[in-house]
Design a protein around this motif. Structure first.
Motif, PDB file in Angstrom:
ATOM      1  N   UNK A  48      33.569 -37.665  32.689  1.00 13.83           N
ATOM      2  CA  UNK A  48      32.796 -37.816  31.453  1.00 13.83           C
ATOM      3  C   UNK A  48      33.399 -38.992  30.691  1.00 13.83           C
ATOM      4  N   UNK A  49      32.753 -40.134  30.784  1.00  7.72           N
ATOM      5  CA  UNK A  49      33.294 -41.370  30.224  1.00  7.72           C
ATOM      6  C   UNK A  49      33.034 -41.460  28.727  1.00  7.72           C
ATOM      7  N   UNK A  50      34.094 -41.756  27.970  1.00  4.73           N
ATOM      8  CA  UNK A  50      33.966 -41.927  26.534  1.00  4.73           C
ATOM      9  C   UNK A  50      33.718 -40.642  25.783  1.00  4.73           C
ATOM     10  N   UNK A  85      39.904 -48.062  29.169  1.00 11.50           N
ATOM     11  CA  UNK A  85      39.167 -48.964  28.285  1.00 11.50           C
ATOM     12  C   UNK A  85      37.825 -49.264  28.941  1.00 11.50           C
ATOM     13  N   UNK A  86      36.751 -48.771  28.366  1.00 12.61           N
ATOM     14  CA  UNK A  86      35.428 -48.917  28.980  1.00 12.61           C
ATOM     15  C   UNK A  86      34.871 -50.328  28.863  1.00 12.61           C
ATOM     16  N   UNK A  87      35.555 -51.205  28.142  1.00  9.43           N
ATOM     17  CA  UNK A  87      35.130 -52.606  28.048  1.00  9.43           C
ATOM     18  C   UNK A  87      35.618 -53.428  29.249  1.00  9.43           C
ATOM     19  N   UNK A  88      36.496 -52.836  30.081  1.00 11.03           N
ATOM     20  CA  UNK A  88      37.090 -53.555  31.204  1.00 11.03           C
ATOM     21  C   UNK A  88      36.774 -52.834  32.511  1.00 11.03           C
ATOM     22  N   UNK A 108      27.920 -48.332  22.215  1.00  6.79           N
ATOM     23  CA  UNK A 108      29.158 -48.806  21.579  1.00  6.79           C
ATOM     24  C   UNK A 108      29.911 -49.831  22.440  1.00  6.79           C
ATOM     25  N   UNK A 109      29.382 -50.153  23.617  1.00  5.35           N
ATOM     26  CA  UNK A 109      30.100 -50.997  24.578  1.00  5.35           C
ATOM     27  C   UNK A 109      29.487 -52.397  24.621  1.00  5.35           C
ATOM     28  N   UNK A 110      30.309 -53.402  24.369  1.00  5.31           N
ATOM     29  CA  UNK A 110      29.817 -54.781  24.443  1.00  5.31           C
ATOM     30  C   UNK A 110      29.562 -55.205  25.884  1.00  5.31           C
ATOM     31  N   UNK A 144      32.695 -49.340  17.074  1.00  2.00           N
ATOM     32  CA  UNK A 144      31.682 -50.350  16.774  1.00  2.00           C
ATOM     33  C   UNK A 144      30.351 -49.865  17.321  1.00  2.00           C
ATOM     34  N   UNK A 145      29.291 -50.416  16.795  1.00  2.00           N
ATOM     35  CA  UNK A 145      27.942 -50.017  17.209  1.00  2.00           C
ATOM     36  C   UNK A 145      27.215 -51.297  17.608  1.00  2.00           C
TER      37      UNK A 145
END
Length: 227
Positions: A48-50, A85-88, A108-110, A144-145
């Motif tokens: 379950x990510x994030x 870190x879900x951004x990487x 929320x993920x760029x 962040x949104x």
């Protein structure tokens, strides 16, 4: 493939569900989505990510024999948890999971395209991704949104990332969207419950006569299978 419309029926079961969650201060979006989740089956080794501490939806999912691991950047000292870190790129092995849950996270993920590609990588062949994203919902930082994808765009992203996609619209109808705004400012649970039921009845009448009510929806659930 055209999106499917989820319905929130007005019957004894749904009204009990609604009342319980209103008294737990859940938003209409959560109420509608949690009711839909009763039809979703989660199996096998699952991440379950994030998820953080927002895992109250487990009581609505059909978990069968699922072994669930959580993953977030900030939570520590928790069993079955990955610090990620879900951004990487995800520090997880290829084809290690049967199922991935991604609820109320991707907005929320760029680097959302990278995240979807990485999810495909860590899933086994024919593995499942269950994703939910709000659409007509307030700005909310965590931390962040970023964006609100339409059902067309999120399905397109998932297909390009290597998934077969079934798309479901949750909380369909203009008055359901209005209820999301109004209930935020009502503080007495009895009034919130009564007013939400009243709005659902009005919404049903409007939807009967409206030709474009399906253009108004609170959120999108995608049930995906790795190709």
């Amino acid at each position: 493939m055209r999106p499917k419309i989820t319905k929130f029926p007005i019957n004894f079961e749904s009204l009990i569900h609604l009342t319980k969650l209103v008294y737990k201060n859940k938003s209409p979006l959560r109420i509608f989505h949690n009711f839909f989740l009763k039809s979703v089956v989660i199996e096998g080794k699952t991440i379950d990510l994030g998820s953080g501490n927002h895992s109250s939806y487990y009581k609505f999912l059909n978990l069968k024999d699922a072994k669930i691991y959580s993953a977030d950047q900030n939570i520590q000292n928790k069993d079955n948890h990955y610090l990620i870190d879900l951004e990487k790129k995800l520090d997880l092995s290829n084809e290690d999971f049967d199922t991935v849950i991604l609820f109320n996270v991707i907005e929320h993920i760029e680097n959302y395209k990278l995240l979807l590609t990485e999810i495909n990588r860590i899933l086994k062949k024919n593995g499942k991704l269950e994703l939910f994203v709000p659409f007509m919902f307030r700005y909310h930082e965590d931390p962040k949104d970023i964006f609100r994808p339409t059902h067309y765009y999120i399905a397109s992203l998932l297909e390009k990332a290597g998934f077969e996609v079934n798309t479901f619209l949750v909380g369909v109808g203009p008055i359901k969207i209005i209820s999301e705004i109004i209930l935020k400012y009502l503080k007495i649970n009895f009034l919130r419950t009564f007013f939400l039921i009243f709005l659902l009845l009005i919404d049903r009448i409007i939807n009967f006569f409206s030709k474009d009510h399906i253009n108004y929806y609170c959120g999108i659930h995608c049930s995906c299978v790795k190709k």
